[in-house]
Design an enzyme around this catalytic site. Structure first.
Site, PDB file in Angstrom:
ATOM      1  N   SER A 200      46.228  44.656  -1.653  1.00 38.11           N
ATOM      2  CA  SER A 200      46.910  45.413  -0.610  1.00 38.11           C
ATOM      3  C   SER A 200      46.049  45.146   0.643  1.00 38.11           C
ATOM      4  O   SER A 200      44.845  44.531   0.672  1.00 38.11           O
ATOM      5  CB  SER A 200      46.192  46.693  -1.090  1.00 38.11           C
ATOM      6  OG  SER A 200      46.331  47.748   0.073  1.00 38.11           O
TER       7      SER A 200
ATOM      8  N   TYR B 116      39.759  52.704  -5.769  1.00 36.41           N
ATOM      9  CA  TYR B 116      40.977  51.843  -5.798  1.00 36.41           C
ATOM     10  C   TYR B 116      40.986  50.714  -4.878  1.00 36.41           C
ATOM     11  O   TYR B 116      41.379  49.219  -5.407  1.00 36.41           O
ATOM     12  CB  TYR B 116      41.871  52.777  -5.256  1.00 36.41           C
ATOM     13  CG  TYR B 116      43.345  51.942  -5.068  1.00 36.41           C
ATOM     14  CD1 TYR B 116      44.036  51.576  -6.084  1.00 36.41           C
ATOM     15  CD2 TYR B 116      43.801  51.720  -3.639  1.00 36.41           C
ATOM     16  CE1 TYR B 116      45.362  50.662  -5.596  1.00 36.41           C
ATOM     17  CE2 TYR B 116      44.796  50.990  -3.392  1.00 36.41           C
ATOM     18  CZ  TYR B 116      45.712  50.384  -4.372  1.00 36.41           C
ATOM     19  OH  TYR B 116      46.728  49.596  -4.191  1.00 36.41           O
TER      20      TYR B 116
ATOM     21  N   LYS C 269      41.103  46.218  -5.995  1.00 35.99           N
ATOM     22  CA  LYS C 269      42.072  45.232  -5.480  1.00 35.99           C
ATOM     23  C   LYS C 269      41.196  44.011  -4.943  1.00 35.99           C
ATOM     24  O   LYS C 269      41.331  42.784  -5.227  1.00 35.99           O
ATOM     25  CB  LYS C 269      42.749  45.613  -4.389  1.00 35.99           C
ATOM     26  CG  LYS C 269      43.882  46.623  -4.639  1.00 35.99           C
ATOM     27  CD  LYS C 269      44.930  45.976  -5.672  1.00 35.99           C
ATOM     28  CE  LYS C 269      45.744  46.988  -6.314  1.00 35.99           C
ATOM     29  NZ  LYS C 269      46.564  46.486  -7.532  1.00 35.99           N
TER      30      LYS C 269
ATOM     31  N   TYR D 228      49.954  43.575   0.233  1.00 35.88           N
ATOM     32  CA  TYR D 228      51.175  44.351   0.989  1.00 35.88           C
ATOM     33  C   TYR D 228      50.549  45.331   1.996  1.00 35.88           C
ATOM     34  O   TYR D 228      49.290  45.881   1.960  1.00 35.88           O
ATOM     35  CB  TYR D 228      51.638  45.419  -0.229  1.00 35.88           C
ATOM     36  CG  TYR D 228      51.938  44.679  -1.700  1.00 35.88           C
ATOM     37  CD1 TYR D 228      52.232  43.397  -1.803  1.00 35.88           C
ATOM     38  CD2 TYR D 228      52.210  45.560  -2.550  1.00 35.88           C
ATOM     39  CE1 TYR D 228      52.706  43.035  -2.957  1.00 35.88           C
ATOM     40  CE2 TYR D 228      52.330  45.234  -3.726  1.00 35.88           C
ATOM     41  CZ  TYR D 228      52.812  43.701  -4.024  1.00 35.88           C
ATOM     42  OH  TYR D 228      52.983  43.439  -5.131  1.00 35.88           O
ATOM     43  N   PHE D 229      51.251  45.254   3.119  1.00 37.62           N
ATOM     44  CA  PHE D 229      50.921  46.732   4.027  1.00 37.62           C
ATOM     45  C   PHE D 229      51.699  47.996   3.512  1.00 37.62           C
ATOM     46  O   PHE D 229      51.348  48.109   2.183  1.00 37.62           O
ATOM     47  CB  PHE D 229      51.271  46.178   5.396  1.00 37.62           C
ATOM     48  CG  PHE D 229      50.216  45.083   5.877  1.00 37.62           C
ATOM     49  CD1 PHE D 229      50.072  43.980   5.252  1.00 37.62           C
ATOM     50  CD2 PHE D 229      49.343  45.439   6.723  1.00 37.62           C
ATOM     51  CE1 PHE D 229      48.933  42.989   5.718  1.00 37.62           C
ATOM     52  CE2 PHE D 229      48.449  44.613   7.039  1.00 37.62           C
ATOM     53  CZ  PHE D 229      48.022  43.379   6.425  1.00 37.62           C
TER      54      PHE D 229
ATOM     55  N   ARG E  69      50.460  51.873  11.087  1.00 35.26           N
ATOM     56  CA  ARG E  69      50.632  51.216   9.994  1.00 35.26           C
ATOM     57  C   ARG E  69      51.722  50.121  10.179  1.00 35.26           C
ATOM     58  O   ARG E  69      52.417  50.336  10.957  1.00 35.26           O
ATOM     59  CB  ARG E  69      50.809  51.922   8.849  1.00 35.26           C
ATOM     60  CG  ARG E  69      49.767  53.117   8.303  1.00 35.26           C
ATOM     61  CD  ARG E  69      48.704  52.279   7.687  1.00 35.26           C
ATOM     62  NE  ARG E  69      47.498  53.551   7.217  1.00 35.26           N
ATOM     63  CZ  ARG E  69      46.476  53.751   8.111  1.00 35.26           C
ATOM     64  NH1 ARG E  69      46.650  53.519   9.331  1.00 35.26           N
ATOM     65  NH2 ARG E  69      45.687  54.753   7.620  1.00 35.26           N
TER      66      ARG E  69
ATOM     67  N   ASP F 190      40.715  57.613   6.253  1.00 35.68           N
ATOM     68  CA  ASP F 190      42.038  56.792   6.595  1.00 35.68           C
ATOM     69  C   ASP F 190      41.345  55.743   7.959  1.00 35.68           C
ATOM     70  O   ASP F 190      40.600  55.847   8.612  1.00 35.68           O
ATOM     71  CB  ASP F 190      42.909  57.788   7.625  1.00 35.68           C
ATOM     72  CG  ASP F 190      43.933  58.159   6.938  1.00 35.68           C
ATOM     73  OD1 ASP F 190      44.460  57.470   5.977  1.00 35.68           O
ATOM     74  OD2 ASP F 190      44.407  58.993   7.336  1.00 35.68           O
TER      75      ASP F 190
END
Ligand code: NAD
Ligand code: UFG
Length: 337
Positions: A127, A152, A156, A176-177, A230, A297
């Protein structure tokens, strides 16, 4: 000639189900393993309708090495795409052990069996969360990784590290985005259980009247419109990237034993861009208001895709409008069931 069997862990999940269909279309035989902890058996019906037959599905846990041994033997597995993991950032902070056990435990038992059987090729779901809040955008694969903000994210980073240390394994590590959208047929899509955490399912459920209003998390960031940015990628593009990456492994084209690729579009969109584009392509208002920032965020992140474009020869085919059109078509389909 028999189709090469590919073990797809987490094969009934959001990305796994779309990848299964693309694998089939590319001439592979997906063998789907899922314990249904975050998915529904109905995804198998959607996959089957797109494939024209029901692929092998085993309800079971990737943390169970005996089960994996049996699968590798019975199905003559050539390679694995390892999606199975828990993925809710907030939940991982509340229940870290659950995340370390499942995400690390699943990877460990898979590696144990890959090593025993000599079937050493794996595509791993990583990720862009490994980059944390980047100092510079877009991020390249060699941009520094930051201390993970959540358990989380840590799973990764650790997963990548563990795979890097396995000298005998051939690994494609895909970062992945933000995958969104659904198969254009609306036969498969994202089925979040409970109240969605992610932007798109929350947005589509709001438009469908299931939620009252979408809260935009923060409108005072240092970005052009004040909301976070994003790199949203259509799940079909992401699924196709797995096929290209897998092919590279199976055809022994990888230049290094452990290869990392950013899987995004290379474009950044703000939360307001997403809302405005959704309204434009679907002709429907998105009830929303600007609210408080959400803890943890990242302000802005998008991919530098030059490496994946040139080395894998892959690039995205679909834009934000396609993603939001397909996401809405899928929401309408599940609402009508
Ligand atoms: P998902 O939850 O829809 O799919 C994961 C699937 O794995 C689910 O069907 C779940 O039931 C299954 N699963 C979980 N633990 C299992 C276990 N122990 N044994 C067997 N099955 C198990 O999630 P997704 O969005 O399809 O994500 C797939 C992978 O991609 C995950 O590893 C996730 O961390 C990673 N990823 C996702 C995103 C995203 O935004 N969706 C972004 C970056 C990385
Ligand atoms: N957002 C809102 N309102 C919502 C939900 C989200 O404004 O109700 C905003 C977020 O603040 C963020 C953007 O929409 O700016 C996207 O948020 P998501 O929760 O959809 O996605 P994230 O970028 O936070 O995280 C996702 C996955 C992670 C993964 C990460 C990077 O949830 O698992 O992408 O791949 F690690």
């Amino acid at each position: 000639m028999a189709r090469p069997s590919i073990l797809v862990t987490g094969g009934l999940g959001f990305i796994g189900s779309h990848t299964a269909v693309c694998l089939h279309e590319a001439g592979y035989e997906p063998i789907l393993l899922d314990n249904l902890s975050n998915s529904n058996r109905s995804a198998l019906d959607g996959i089957s309708s797109l494939m024209g037959y029901t692929p092998t599905f085993i309800e079971g846990d990737v943390c169970d090495p005996d089960l994996l041994r049996r699968l590798f033997e019975e199905h003559n597995i050539e390679a694995t795409i390892h999606f199975a993991a828990f993925k809710a950032v907030g939940e991982s902070i509340a229940e870290p052990l659950k995340y370390y056990q499942n995400n690390m435990g699943g990877l460990m038992s898979l590696l144990e069996v890959m090593k025993e059987t000599g079937k050493n090729k794996v595509v791993f779901s990583s990720s862009c969360t490994v980059y944390g809040e980047p100092d510079q955008v877009p991020v390249t694969e060699s941009s520094p990784t930051k201390e993970a903000e959540s358990p989380y994210g840590a799973t990764k980073q650790m997963g990548e590290r563990v795979l890097r240390d396995m000298q005998w394994a051939e690994v494609q590590c895909l970062r992945y985005f933000n995958p969104i959208g659904a198969h254009p047929s609306a036969a498969i899509g994202e089925l979040p259980l409970g109240v969605p955490n992610n932007l798109i399912p929350y947005l589509t459920q709001t438009v469908a009247g299931i939620r009252q209003e979408l809260t935009v998390f923060g409108g005072d960031y240092d970005t052009p419109d004040g909301t976070c940015i994003r790199d949203y990628i259509h799940v079909m593009d992401l699924a196709e990237a797995h096929v290209v990456s897998l092919k590279r492994l199976l055809e022994n084209q990888a230049q290094e034993r452990f290869e990392v690729f950013n899987i995004g579009t290379g474009d950044g969109y703000s939360v307001l861009d997403v809302i405005n584009t959704f309204e434009k392509v679907n002709g429907l208002p998105v009830p929303h208001r600007i609210g408080e920032r959400r803890d943890g965020d990242v302000i802005q992140v998008w991919a530098d895709t030059s490496r994946v474009n040139s080395v894998l020869g892959w690039k995205t085919q679909r834009g934000l409008e396609d993603m939001l059109r397909d996401a809405w078509r899928w929401q309408q389909r599940i609402a009508s069931q």
